[in-house]
Design a protein around this motif. Structure first.
Motif, PDB file in Angstrom:
ATOM      1  N   TYR A 172     -27.105   4.441 108.471  1.00 15.39           N
ATOM      2  CA  TYR A 172     -27.666   5.373 107.495  1.00 15.39           C
ATOM      3  C   TYR A 172     -26.641   6.438 107.142  1.00 15.39           C
ATOM      4  O   TYR A 172     -26.153   7.162 108.030  1.00 15.39           O
ATOM      5  CB  TYR A 172     -28.934   6.020 108.070  1.00 15.39           C
ATOM      6  N   GLU A 173     -26.330   6.504 105.858  1.00 13.28           N
ATOM      7  CA  GLU A 173     -25.299   7.435 105.394  1.00 13.28           C
ATOM      8  C   GLU A 173     -25.565   8.854 105.889  1.00 13.28           C
ATOM      9  O   GLU A 173     -24.654   9.539 106.371  1.00 13.28           O
ATOM     10  CB  GLU A 173     -25.265   7.418 103.853  1.00 13.28           C
ATOM     11  N   GLU A 174     -26.840   9.279 105.793  1.00 12.91           N
ATOM     12  CA  GLU A 174     -27.131  10.684 106.127  1.00 12.91           C
ATOM     13  C   GLU A 174     -26.928  10.986 107.608  1.00 12.91           C
ATOM     14  O   GLU A 174     -26.826  12.144 108.001  1.00 12.91           O
ATOM     15  CB  GLU A 174     -28.571  11.036 105.701  1.00 12.91           C
ATOM     16  N   LEU A 177     -24.362   9.763 109.447  1.00 16.41           N
ATOM     17  CA  LEU A 177     -22.960   9.683 109.852  1.00 16.41           C
ATOM     18  C   LEU A 177     -22.377  11.076 110.049  1.00 16.41           C
ATOM     19  O   LEU A 177     -22.397  11.893 109.131  1.00 16.41           O
ATOM     20  CB  LEU A 177     -22.135   8.956 108.782  1.00 16.41           C
ATOM     21  N   ASP A 213     -12.616   5.848 101.999  1.00 17.13           N
ATOM     22  CA  ASP A 213     -13.918   5.722 102.646  1.00 17.13           C
ATOM     23  C   ASP A 213     -13.777   6.182 104.096  1.00 17.13           C
ATOM     24  O   ASP A 213     -13.053   5.560 104.872  1.00 17.13           O
ATOM     25  CB  ASP A 213     -14.361   4.251 102.595  1.00 17.13           C
ATOM     26  N   LEU A 239     -24.995  -0.407 104.793  1.00 11.19           N
ATOM     27  CA  LEU A 239     -25.106   1.055 104.753  1.00 11.19           C
ATOM     28  C   LEU A 239     -26.243   1.423 103.804  1.00 11.19           C
ATOM     29  O   LEU A 239     -26.274   0.967 102.657  1.00 11.19           O
ATOM     30  CB  LEU A 239     -23.797   1.661 104.245  1.00 11.19           C
ATOM     31  N   SER A 293     -27.807   4.343 101.714  1.00 15.65           N
ATOM     32  CA  SER A 293     -27.366   5.646 101.210  1.00 15.65           C
ATOM     33  C   SER A 293     -28.491   6.666 101.319  1.00 15.65           C
ATOM     34  O   SER A 293     -29.650   6.323 101.561  1.00 15.65           O
ATOM     35  CB  SER A 293     -26.922   5.540  99.759  1.00 15.65           C
ATOM     36  N   GLU A 294     -28.157   7.920 101.093  1.00 12.59           N
ATOM     37  CA  GLU A 294     -29.167   8.979 101.189  1.00 12.59           C
ATOM     38  C   GLU A 294     -30.282   8.750 100.185  1.00 12.59           C
ATOM     39  O   GLU A 294     -31.420   9.149 100.400  1.00 12.59           O
ATOM     40  CB  GLU A 294     -28.507  10.347 100.988  1.00 12.59           C
TER      41      GLU A 294
END
Ligand SMILES: Nc1ncnc2c1ncn2[C@@H]1O[C@H](COP(=O)(O)OP(=O)(O)OP(=O)(O)O)[C@@H](O)[C@H]1O
Ligand SMILES: Nc1ncnc2c1ncn2[C@@H]1O[C@H](COP(=O)(O)OP(=O)(O)OP(=O)(O)O)[C@@H](O)[C@H]1O
Ligand SMILES: [Mg+2]
Ligand SMILES: [Mg+2]
Ligand SMILES: [Mg+2]
Ligand SMILES: [Mg+2]
Ligand SMILES: [Mg+2]
Ligand SMILES: [Mg+2]
Lengths: 353, 353
Positions: B260-262, B264, B280, B331, B333-334
């Motif tokens: 989950y991007e949020e 990281l 990246d 992944l 994203s938010e």
């Protein structure tokens, strides 16, 4: 593989290209890649070495031996070997002269961008041949690439792990010991110099690069009547040659060493070209020799064992350990004159290994 | 020491000058140089590691772990570390993520002629500091020199030996596992790039280079109710970054990974500069982080242990292991969109370690 038959920076980037280089050039070409539950094939962060419990149970004082050498030899291919062979043999021989049975090696390669992948594969084959000869696995490695402007040729580091009951030290010489060298000296350095300089003479001279464990292993079992190990000290006379090894052994053991010029095994061609070039064969590197101190009553037995192995067939007793002149090495010439054999200073043949 | 404060070819020649370099720069500066009966001080062909018999007796399946890495990082001094620190930490961390307690390391140095001896000593101090922090001896080494025209800067290889009862593999992920990263990602690569390119922004960014054994050791003792080890797989996300490590773990374990991007942990400064430069952060190298797969019921306990150590204080659960898409990393994203996280190809930051 890469579109071009050349190493690129991406081959050292830790991503897809590196994985395929390792898969196609490394994994496919090494015969033995495991020493425990995680081998090279796992391509994990490292690899394991199973402890030899039988050995451990029978030997109260079992110890591991670790050694490392990087190789920057130039040219990388030379008569009698190449950088891959010399890298594996160098590590194995440092273990062997410590009295340790090799368990596993690692390989760290630093490769310039533009390096030929065909050459890389040749080098890998030589590494594998030497490892197969002594039955030792390559279990882990690393590949880094640098710009072609930053490095002129491949560099290989090999670290190795072995096991022994009690290590053979280079400080163990005792007064009266015989000094043995396991064969012709100075071949490696002179073969390299001949190739590098393109000399016409000596063009059939070959490096002595060889893995010595199997030659040395039986010597370790020879004992005096009192049950002591016959071999008291051992070194592989690489950079700095026999002169450096003898001096180190004399200094660390606090004894004198006397050697006899007429007993030194030196090939005619090596002798002549050393004379011509003003080099001392005692200072020239070997990559397949051992200098060995042996209790006098066992010297013949050890020499016989050495001579029964192809790598030791030209072994000779070259002198003995004395009480006089502790820390010094004295050479007695064929005419009876004496001179000190000093610790080499300069660098007669740079990038010799 | 040398008349000039520069490395000369003779410093790698195996004779007197090399001995004094090793004596004055290496031996004097390493605090802990012995792991058995023959330590570095003996300057023998190798050195020994005493086998830990208590450990062996208590652990039926004790194995050694071996790893090696060469370091070609450029520049050699950077915010938060230098080539010496990164070389020691790199080796220690590969052992740590295999679940192995470090026993000893070797050091192979390749030094160009003309290299500053003051810089060499700084590097040696950093190596020693990292080794002292975790109580690991440097027991053997090698020094080669090459012409200043043949190599642009020092290269350091470290091989390391550790011991474990059962190695932690990178193929051990199980469906349902939580994925943890031990702190902020991409700091090492971005600090290096900032320094190398002389960027004005981010000038206080530091490499995360750190030896992780003490942070990781307590995690290995965490067990599920069924008595299984909570940690199922582990890697240090060096070259190729977290993206490469996750892909390798997913492929080798034949499972999917969802992150989950949020969640990281990425520093604001790193995030912004990556955006600006089109990089990246998942593909950027770390030198003091671990990516860890943990049985779900133990994830909180492991996270808590991590957070209690300075190197793990910013640890976070970033995702989980799934049955879908085996071998793939996804992944989220938010905003809820998804994309594959691929194995990095190119080389966003060459000579990063
Ligand atoms: N030249 C080589 N010979 C043998 N094995 C190699 C070689 N280069 C890499 N390997 C193996 O490939 C795998 C991946 O190597 P890599 O160096 O990427 O791992 P790492 O050390 O964990 O990462 P990094 O080098 O970025 O710290 C490892 O299992 C390693 O043993
Ligand atoms: N950079 C270094 N760091 C730590 N120890 C070193 C370093 N370089 C050399 N040594 C130590 O100095 C001693 C002599 O090293 P040297 O490399 O000459 O031995 P060798 O490997 O037997 O010879 P060669 O490298 O010619 O094969 C060894 O004990 C080695 O461990
Ligand atoms: Mg790793
Ligand atoms: Mg050696
Ligand atoms: Mg590596
Ligand atoms: Mg040696
Ligand atoms: Mg590594
Ligand atoms: Mg050496």
């Amino acid at each position: 593989m890469a579109k071009e038959n050349k190493i690129s920076m991406e081959h050292g980037a830790g991503g897809q290209q590196m994985q395929s280089l390792i898969g196609e050039i490394i994994l496919k070409n090494f015969t033995n890649t495991s020493a425990g539950s995680v081998g090279l094939d796992a391509l994990d962060d490292g690899a394991t070495i199973e402890l030899d419990r039988d050995f451990l149970n029978n030997n109260k004082k079992a110890e591991l031996v670790m050694t490392t050498d990087s190789h920057v030899v130039k040219p990388i291919f030379f008569p009698g070997g190449d950088i891959g062979k010399v890298a594996v043999c160098g590590a194995i021989n440092d273990l062997a002269v410590m009295g340790a049975r090799p368990l596993a090696v690692s390989s760290g390669m630093i490769i310039p961008e533009g390096f030929s992948i065909t050459d890389l594969e040749k080098v890998v084959h030589s590494m594998n041949d030497a490892l197969v000869e002594i039955g030792v696995p390559l279990i882990t490695g690393d590949t880094k690439t640098v710009e072609g402007t930053a490095l002129d040729s491949i560099i290989i580091n090999i670290a190795a792990i072995g096991i022994c009951d009690a290590p053979v030290r280079d400080c163990g010489l005792q007064i009266g010991d015989k000094m043995i060298v396991s064969g012709y000296i100075a071949d490696h350095g002179m073969a390299l110099l001949t190739k590098r300089e393109g000399f016409e003479f000596n063009s059939d001279l070959e490096s002595d690069t060889a893995p010595l464990w199997k030659m040395i292993e039986p010597l370790l079992a020879v004992q005096t009547q009192a049950g002591e190990r016959a071999v008291t000290a051992m070194k592989d006379p690489t950079r700095g040659g026999v002169a450096d090894s003898l001096n180190e052994m004399a200094q660390k053991s606090n004894v004198g060493i006397r050697i006899y010029e007429e007993k030194l095994p030196i090939r005619e061609a090596v002798f002549t070209s050393c004379e011509m070039l003003g080099l001392d064969p005692l200072e020239i590197a070997n990559e397949g020799k051992a200098v060995i101190g042996v209790r006098p009553e066992c010297a013949k037995a050890v020499l016989k064992l050495l001579k029964s192995h192809p790598y030791g067939k030209d072994a000779a007793i070259i002198g003995e350990v004395t009480e006089e002149k502790p820390g010094k090495v004295i050479l007695i010439s064929e005419l009876g004159s004496t001179r000190y054999v000093d610790v080499p200073t300069g660098d007669p043949i740079p990038r010799v290994c």
